[in-house]
Design a protein around this motif. Structure first.
Motif, short mmCIF file in Angstrom:
data_model
loop_
_atom_site.label_atom_id
_atom_site.label_comp_id
_atom_site.label_asym_id
_atom_site.label_seq_id
_atom_site.Cartn_x
_atom_site.Cartn_y
_atom_site.Cartn_z
N GLU A 177 0.83 -1.20 0.00
CA GLU A 177 0.00 0.00 0.00
C GLU A 177 0.87 1.26 0.00
OE1 GLU A 177 -0.43 -2.58 2.02
OE2 GLU A 177 -2.26 -3.40 1.07
N ARG A 199 0.89 4.14 -2.90
CA ARG A 199 0.64 5.57 -2.63
C ARG A 199 1.63 6.43 -3.38
NH1 ARG A 199 -0.48 3.97 2.71
NH2 ARG A 199 1.63 4.56 3.39
N ASP A 203 0.88 6.39 -7.14
CA ASP A 203 -0.33 7.13 -7.49
C ASP A 203 -0.14 8.64 -7.51
OD1 ASP A 203 -1.73 4.78 -7.75
OD2 ASP A 203 -2.61 4.83 -5.74
N THR A 204 0.99 9.14 -7.01
CA THR A 204 1.19 10.59 -7.01
C THR A 204 1.53 11.07 -8.41
OG1 THR A 204 3.55 10.40 -6.47
CG2 THR A 204 2.00 10.56 -4.63
N ASN A 258 -1.12 15.67 -3.71
CA ASN A 258 -0.16 14.82 -4.42
C ASN A 258 1.27 15.21 -4.09
OD1 ASN A 258 -1.17 12.78 -6.62
ND2 ASN A 258 -2.66 14.46 -6.61
N ASP A 290 1.96 14.04 -0.52
CA ASP A 290 1.95 12.57 -0.50
C ASP A 290 3.25 12.02 -1.09
OD1 ASP A 290 -0.49 12.48 0.67
OD2 ASP A 290 -1.60 11.83 -1.12
N ALA A 338 5.83 9.71 1.02
CA ALA A 338 6.09 8.33 0.59
C ALA A 338 7.57 8.10 0.28
CB ALA A 338 5.23 7.99 -0.63
#
Length: 244
Positions: free
Chosen positions: A97, A101, A104-105, A207, A210, A214
């Motif tokens: 996960e 993440r 997905d940015t 984004n 994040d 990450a």
């Protein structure tokens, strides 16, 4: 050339674009296989000239060169920076996960291939993996095109500097020990992000934050891999061929 091949486990071919690095890498690989070595030639060449030179249609994974009749054995591999970077993140993220993440940015796709030193980082990570796997007697790396050969050698240090910089540390939320300047900067960051939210909408800022959150989780592993790559480059068993 025979001494170069017989006395080293890694050969790094460097030089600017268009000087014949790919051709030289392939020629060294063939010469080493003729001498009885089990050889892997790696290239990041976007034009896939190495594959054409060796008669391979696709070699994103290590592929045995067809039609060879050498005393040793010759393999070739194409370095895909985006794929290697993604695999690296998946291996070093704490959870699937957490990796997702990052993927997905919006910033990930751009920065994973264009961040200063990222192509060199993926090339060195792939080189280190191949050189320490025990599968090959010799690994030859056709380095990414660069204006100066030294750019490749300095790439790990440059990438480490990015993650160690005060600005990135503050964006990642690491402000301890930075004193009043950190407090002032954090306030400034809040103002900047507030302005960006107003101008671009909350999705962009989410984004942005994040991504830094990450990437912070795997920054120590990136630094560790860079250190291992630098140690490999400094190893007496590694040779450099400058093509000009």
């Amino acid at each position: 050339m025979k001494s170069l091949i017989e006395n080293h486990r890694v050969i790094v071919c460097t030089g600017s674009g268009g000087v014949g690095k790919t051709t030289t890498s392939a020629a060294l690989g063939i010469a080493a296989a003729r001498l009885g070595k089990r050889v892997l030639v790696l290239t990041i060449d976007p034009a896939r000239r190495l594959a054409t030179s060796l008669g391979i249609d696709q070699c994103s994974d290590d592929t045995r060169v067809p039609g060879q009749q050498f005393a040793g054995e010759l393999f070739a591999g194409m370095i895909d920076p985006a794929r290697i970077f993604a695999d690296y993140i998946e291996r070093h993220s704490q959870t699937r996960e957490a990796a997702q993440r990052l993927f997905d940015t919006v910033l990930y796709q751009q920065l994973s291939t264009t961040l200063s030193g990222s192509q060199e980082f993926t090339s060195l990570a792939r080189l280190h993996q191949a050189a320490t796997s025990g599968d090959y007697d010799l690994v030859i790396l056709d380095t990414p095109p660069a204006a100066h050969a030294v750019d490749f050698l300095l790439a790990p240090e440059k990438l480490n500097a990015v993650f160690d910089s005060t600005i990135v540390s503050l964006f990642m939320g690491r402000s301890s020990g930075l004193g009043l300047a950190a407090a002032a900067w954090k306030q400034g960051v809040k103002m900047i992000l507030g302005t960006l939210t107003f101008l671009t909408g909350s999705e962009f800022v989410r984004n942005f934050t994040d991504f830094f959150t990450a990437i912070d989780a795997i920054a120590p592993d990136i630094r560790r891999t860079n250190l291992q790559a630098q140690q490999l480059l400094l190893d007496p068993a590694t040779a450099f061929v400058l093509i000009s």
